[in-house]
Design a protein around this motif. Structure first.
Motif, short mmCIF file in Angstrom:
data_model
loop_
_atom_site.label_atom_id
_atom_site.label_comp_id
_atom_site.label_asym_id
_atom_site.label_seq_id
_atom_site.Cartn_x
_atom_site.Cartn_y
_atom_site.Cartn_z
N SER A 161 0.18 21.04 25.27
CA SER A 161 1.45 20.73 24.59
C SER A 161 2.26 19.69 25.36
CB SER A 161 2.32 21.99 24.40
OG SER A 161 1.68 22.94 23.62
N LEU A 162 1.58 18.71 25.92
CA LEU A 162 2.28 17.69 26.70
C LEU A 162 2.50 16.42 25.90
CD1 LEU A 162 0.36 17.93 30.06
CD2 LEU A 162 2.56 18.93 29.47
N SER A 183 2.98 28.28 23.34
CA SER A 183 2.91 26.94 22.75
C SER A 183 1.56 26.30 23.05
CB SER A 183 4.04 26.07 23.31
OG SER A 183 3.81 24.72 22.97
N ALA A 184 1.10 26.46 24.29
CA ALA A 184 -0.12 25.76 24.69
C ALA A 184 -1.36 26.35 24.03
CB ALA A 184 -0.26 25.82 26.22
N ILE A 215 8.03 19.00 24.75
CA ILE A 215 8.12 20.44 24.55
C ILE A 215 8.37 21.15 25.87
CG2 ILE A 215 6.53 22.39 24.25
CD1 ILE A 215 7.91 21.68 21.77
N PHE A 251 -3.89 16.57 26.80
CA PHE A 251 -2.47 16.54 26.42
C PHE A 251 -2.20 17.51 25.27
CE2 PHE A 251 -2.60 12.50 28.64
CZ PHE A 251 -1.38 12.51 29.31
N PHE A 252 -3.08 17.46 24.27
CA PHE A 252 -2.87 18.28 23.08
C PHE A 252 -2.84 19.76 23.45
CE2 PHE A 252 -4.21 20.54 19.28
CZ PHE A 252 -3.52 19.91 18.27
N THR A 253 -3.83 20.17 24.23
CA THR A 253 -3.97 21.60 24.48
C THR A 253 -2.88 22.13 25.40
OG1 THR A 253 -5.58 23.33 24.99
CG2 THR A 253 -5.57 21.43 26.46
N SER A 305 6.63 25.67 17.99
CA SER A 305 7.04 24.70 19.01
C SER A 305 6.88 23.27 18.52
CB SER A 305 6.27 24.93 20.31
OG SER A 305 4.96 24.42 20.23
N LEU A 306 6.11 23.09 17.44
CA LEU A 306 5.95 21.73 16.89
C LEU A 306 7.05 21.37 15.90
CD1 LEU A 306 2.08 21.76 16.40
CD2 LEU A 306 3.32 20.11 17.79
N SER A 363 2.31 28.17 18.27
CA SER A 363 2.25 26.74 18.59
C SER A 363 2.97 25.94 17.51
CB SER A 363 0.80 26.26 18.69
OG SER A 363 0.12 26.96 19.70
N LEU A 391 0.30 11.04 22.26
CA LEU A 391 0.52 12.00 23.34
C LEU A 391 0.25 11.37 24.72
CD1 LEU A 391 -0.88 15.36 21.87
CD2 LEU A 391 1.49 14.59 21.98
N GLY A 402 -3.42 27.65 21.31
CA GLY A 402 -3.34 27.62 19.85
C GLY A 402 -4.67 27.16 19.29
N GLY A 460 -5.79 24.36 19.30
CA GLY A 460 -6.40 23.41 20.22
C GLY A 460 -7.48 24.05 21.06
N ASN A 461 -7.24 25.28 21.48
CA ASN A 461 -8.19 25.95 22.37
C ASN A 461 -9.39 26.51 21.62
OD1 ASN A 461 -5.29 26.24 23.19
ND2 ASN A 461 -6.31 26.73 25.10
N MET A 510 5.22 15.26 24.43
CA MET A 510 6.26 15.17 23.41
C MET A 510 7.45 16.07 23.74
SD MET A 510 4.91 17.40 20.33
CE MET A 510 6.46 18.27 20.46
N1 TRP Z 1 -1.11 23.08 22.36
C1 TRP Z 1 -1.23 23.57 21.02
C2 TRP Z 1 -2.68 23.92 20.76
O1 TRP Z 1 -3.50 23.75 21.63
C3 TRP Z 1 -0.72 22.59 20.01
C4 TRP Z 1 0.65 22.14 20.31
C5 TRP Z 1 1.79 22.90 20.26
C6 TRP Z 1 1.02 20.87 20.79
N2 TRP Z 1 2.84 22.16 20.67
C7 TRP Z 1 2.40 20.93 21.02
C8 TRP Z 1 0.32 19.73 21.06
C9 TRP Z 1 3.06 19.83 21.55
C10 TRP Z 1 0.99 18.61 21.57
C11 TRP Z 1 2.34 18.66 21.82
O2 TRP Z 1 -3.02 24.37 19.70
#
Ligand code: TRP
Length: 468
Positions: free
Chosen positions: A247-248, A36-37, A252, A243-245, A341-342, A338, A413, A39, A41-42, A250
């Protein structure tokens, strides 16, 4: 990823606690959470926001946000999940009832569903770019191209709503398919191979970047902090991206935590996930910036950055079409795991609250999210001059796509994370936390104090600075 979404599927189906504890091991959880983390984002977002915000100083603040804000909140989310043992909304309900707390805390779960929905709508559009680049690379279209040629291929894609829509639709359909069916053993096994493979390919591109003669320039850009280049809004972006990267913010990680065996260390697990996520992002930076400098490109090029740099590398490498296509396939997989998980939180919510079955709720959620994604597609071309909230200085020149990204990553987020930190830090009993985390006394005290004092204040200060 696979196990995670089948786990989430079970929780959506309302399975009883007796059926739970699905992660066979700490490793399985780490793999799922990392899926999930790690994706877009990285690999897509981290390099471009770093480029836009001037490099080293931004990276330093980002790393501090991961360690001092992201990690403690990840531990808090996983802890709520494991303690509640149910889907996020129900775990929150259970904990608030048990400890006689205000039921309004459940709003954390509701906010998470909304945030995930908005993120997926534009995430899918970018996932679509990645799919389209599999074809562009595989067909040999990049071989020997100049940076201008490659720039034109990319701007051509953005200018073409039909093609964007096609790949956005394909990406969303892939996500819906997996979420609707639950997860099959084949995909699960595939992901165990694909994530390490992505890592290896990324290392290969870093190897190529070393041959460009501009590697040290790239390293300096990433790791030499020059605070003159960092604005206060850059600090907000760094916080939001942390937070985004991970997955925090929300819920998950709450959902995943509910399947974690009781004897597993939450701290060690959260550290592993955060470290892996960070390593992938830094590798992506090390792969991309030397290529940027070697070809006289602009580090602040924005969301198209990786689509204008990596193709250059693949165009010049031996067997570049092969490796390039492979790279974008793996990127699609990283985005896919990812994306799953969204979508999951909304599907779960539709099942619980609206009594829809899993297939229907997946399709409904997917179609709604796809429809919102159309606005992002159009804001790349036909609506590229349309800035709905442009009269506010903060949103000046932001298209719908930019606004959705900004609203979720930089506001919703961190706000979700802030609420989790306050809830866990100030409202749950110390005894319960100690039992759940079973850390050394010093480790616990460090975590608890950071979560109570540092995290909320840091998030609040960054917010207030940016609103005024
Ligand atoms: N973390 C993922 C990324 O870096 C994106 C993602 C998946 C996400 N699930 C999430 C971001 C929940 C915020 C909350 O691509």
């Amino acid at each position: 990823m696979t196990e995670s979404s089948s786990a989430a599927a079970d929780s959506a189906a309302g399975s009883l606690p007796a059926n739970r504890g699905r992660w066979s091991s700490r490793f399985a959880f780490i793999l799922a959470a990392t899926g999930s983390a790690v994706g877009l984002g990285n690999i897509w977002k981290f390099p471009y926001v770093t480029g836009e915000n001037g490099g080293g100083a931004f990276v330093l603040v980002y790393l501090m946000c991961i360690a001092a804000v992201g990690l403690p909140i990840m531990m808090a989310e996983v802890m709520i999940g494991r303690r509640g043992g149910r889907s996020p909304v129900n775990s929150m309900r259970l904990i608030t009832e048990r400890d006689r707390l205000n039921p309004a805390w459940r709003l954390i779960g509701v906010m998470g569903v909304l945030t995930a929905f908005i993120i997926l709508s534009f995430y899918s559009v970018i996932g679509g770019w990645a799919i389209s680049y599999v074809g562009v690379t595989a067909s040999g279209g990049l071989a020997g191209q100049s940076s201008e040629g490659i720039g034109e291929i990319f701007s051509g894609l953005l200018a073409d709503p039909g093609t964007l829509m096609l790949w956005h639709t394909v990406f969303m359909a892939m996500v819906v398919l997996v979420v609707a069916r639950g997860v099959r053993a084949g995909l699960e096994r595939a992901v165990k191979i694909l994530m390490p493979a992505l890592f290896v390919l990324l290392v290969m591109v870093v190897g190529y970047a070393m041959t460009t003669g501009h590697f040290s320039e790239g390293v300096a850009f990433l790791f030499e902090p020059n605070f003159a280049n960092l604005s206060t809004s850059g600090v907000l972006v760094a916080l939001g991206h942390a937070f985004f990267t991970l997955s925090l913010g929300m819920a998950i990680m709450m959902a995943y935590g509910s399947y974690l065996p009781k004897n597993v260390s939450i701290a060690k697990t959260a550290i592993s996930v955060s470290v892996m996520d960070t390593v992938v992002a830094l590798l992506a930076g090390l792969a991309i910036f030397p290529i940027v400098f070697a070809n006289g490109l602009e580090p602040g090029a924005g969301p198209g950055l990786i689509f204008q740099t990596l193709p250059l590398a693949f165009g010049q490498m031996p067997m570049g079409s092969f490796f390039g296509a492979l790279f974008f396939i793996l990127l699609v997989f990283a985005a896919w795991t990812s994306g799953i998980s969204l979508l999951e939180p909304l599907v779960e919510w539709l099942e619980e609250q609206k009594g829809m079955n899993r297939t229907i709720s997946s399709v409904v959620a997917g179609v709604a999210c796809w429809a919102l994604g159309i606005a992002s597609v159009l804001s790349l071309n036909l609506w590229s001059d349309f800035a709905p909230l442009g009269s506010f200085a903060m949103f000046e020149g932001k298209t719908i796509f930019d606004l959705l990204d900004f609203l979720t990553a930089n506001i919703l987020l961190p706000l979700g994370g802030l609420l989790v930190a306050i809830f866990v830090g100030w409202f749950l009993s110390r005894q319960a936390l100690e039992n759940e985390l079973s850390m050394s006394a010093r480790g616990f005290a460090l975590w608890h104090n950071v979560l109570r004092y540092f995290t909320p204040v840091a998030v609040a200060v960054v917010f207030i600075y940016n609103l005024t």
